[in-house]
Design an enzyme around this catalytic site. Structure first.
Site, PDB file in Angstrom:
ATOM      1  N   ARG A 227     -12.594  22.462  -2.988  1.00  0.00           N
ATOM      2  CA  ARG A 227     -11.552  21.642  -2.392  1.00  0.00           C
ATOM      3  C   ARG A 227     -11.284  22.116  -0.972  1.00  0.00           C
ATOM      4  O   ARG A 227     -11.209  23.330  -0.715  1.00  0.00           O
ATOM      5  CB  ARG A 227     -10.261  21.706  -3.226  1.00  0.00           C
ATOM      6  CG  ARG A 227     -10.355  20.994  -4.566  1.00  0.00           C
ATOM      7  CD  ARG A 227     -10.477  19.497  -4.380  1.00  0.00           C
ATOM      8  NE  ARG A 227     -10.598  18.754  -5.623  1.00  0.00           N
ATOM      9  CZ  ARG A 227     -11.744  18.375  -6.171  1.00  0.00           C
ATOM     10  NH1 ARG A 227     -12.892  18.691  -5.591  1.00  0.00           N
ATOM     11  NH2 ARG A 227     -11.765  17.683  -7.292  1.00  0.00           N
ATOM     12  N   HIS A 275     -19.691  16.017   1.596  1.00  0.00           N
ATOM     13  CA  HIS A 275     -19.187  15.875   0.220  1.00  0.00           C
ATOM     14  C   HIS A 275     -20.289  15.348  -0.711  1.00  0.00           C
ATOM     15  O   HIS A 275     -20.109  14.354  -1.422  1.00  0.00           O
ATOM     16  CB  HIS A 275     -17.962  14.959   0.175  1.00  0.00           C
ATOM     17  CG  HIS A 275     -17.082  15.235  -1.016  1.00  0.00           C
ATOM     18  ND1 HIS A 275     -15.712  15.154  -0.966  1.00  0.00           N
ATOM     19  CD2 HIS A 275     -17.379  15.599  -2.288  1.00  0.00           C
ATOM     20  CE1 HIS A 275     -15.204  15.449  -2.154  1.00  0.00           C
ATOM     21  NE2 HIS A 275     -16.201  15.729  -2.968  1.00  0.00           N
TER      22      HIS A 275
END
Length: 312
Positions: A227, A275
């Protein structure tokens, strides 16, 4: 793993995810649970369950009063778990394909750091003296020992790395030295490759701040596909300028897509990946969702139920 003994029960399921997800997911979900009536709209009162991913059209779960389970298609649930209208049970996705992809990403970058692959510029200089140690001499720390952390640690230990896992639960992991979060500072002192796989919670945000980053040895690497909120951005830039760590591989960010003018793009000590570390794959995740829907309808324990207080 899905339970083959769990019966198929008739159920009506609402699908709520981003535009385009239906074409990828509907065939796999229908194949995994043939008796399911899956649709993207309809009277909220008639649905037994919801399959959800961020970007879907449901923001108010109140009308779905008969729903027995909201099954997330994402491993992370921070975008839904704080929704005050969500009172139904919520399950996160634990997909074997996602775990495999994450372990491969982390292992690939760990090997790049370990072998010093970026040292060997094709410039005519013979750098014969820069020989890496063998994997057992390279301390690796996996920060977060959930499903993804355990899969990554297993792949790294199979290669021979000395792996320490930082775990809130303290659950033993074969071949891994498991330490509590309170030991993080001491573990960072000797960590040469730090892999970050923690969820986004109030306790994990900015966990790696200036003080924590300064404990890393010179020449160390950070790999963060967990994260973006885990690391203090400005503290990381300053730490990289000081060589602690020497390099950071970042796959997750506070704002995505990462703005083109963000300093991470231009810093020589940072590698940005967009990502892509791991993706939930319909072929491997649909059977997991189907198994949980069967369990919910049969009144059996649901797998990977989210603890609202912990946020995951």
């Amino acid at each position: 793993m899905p339970d083959p003994a769990m019966p198929d029960l008739p159920l009506t399921v609402r699908f709520s995810a981003s535009e385009g997800a239906w074409d990828a997911w509907a065939p796999a979900l229908q194949a995994a649970l043939p008796g399911m009536r899956l649709s993207r709209d309809g009277d909220p009162a008639r649905f037994d369950a919801i399959i959800y991913a961020p970007g879907g059209d449901i923001t108010d779960f109140t009308p779905y009063r008969n729903v027995r389970l909201v099954q997330s298609l994402w491993a992370g649930v921070e975008r839904i778990v704080t929704n005050p209208t969500l009172t139904q049970p919520l399950a996160r996705m634990v997909d074997p394909g996602l775990a495999q992809g994450m372990a491969e990403y982390c292992t690939g970058w760990a090997m790049r750091a370990h072998l010093g692959m970026d040292r060997y510029a094709q410039d005519g200089v013979w750098r014969h003296g820069q020989i890496p140690p063998l994997a057992p001499a390279r301390p690796v720390t996996v920060l977060g020992m959930g499903e993804l952390g355990r899969a990554t640690a297993a792949m790294l230990t199979a290669i021979g790395f000395s792996v320490t896992g930082i775990s809130a639960s303290g659950r033993p992991v074969p071949g891994v030295t498991v330490q509590p979060v309170t030991a993080l500072d001491q573990v960072l002192d000797t960590t040469q490759i730090l892999i970050c796989l923690l969820p986004d919670t109030p306790d994990t945000r900015n966990l790696l701040d200036a003080r924590g980053l300064s404990r890393l040895p010179k020449g160390s690497w950070i790999i963060n596909p967990g994260r973006g909120t885990l690391i203090d951005d400005q503290a990381l830039l300053r730490a990289l300028d000081q060589g602690r760590p020497a390099h950071a591989v970042l796959d997750v960010f506070r704002a995505e897509p990462l703005p083109a003018d963000h300093p991470f793009w231009a810093h020589p000590g940072i590698t940005v990946t967009p990502h892509i570390a791991a993706e939930t794959r319909p072929a491997t995740a649909a059977p997991v969702a189907a198994d949980n829907l069967r369990r919910a309808m049969a009144g059996q324990p649901v797998r990977h139920l989210v603890d609202r207080a912990r946020g995951y």
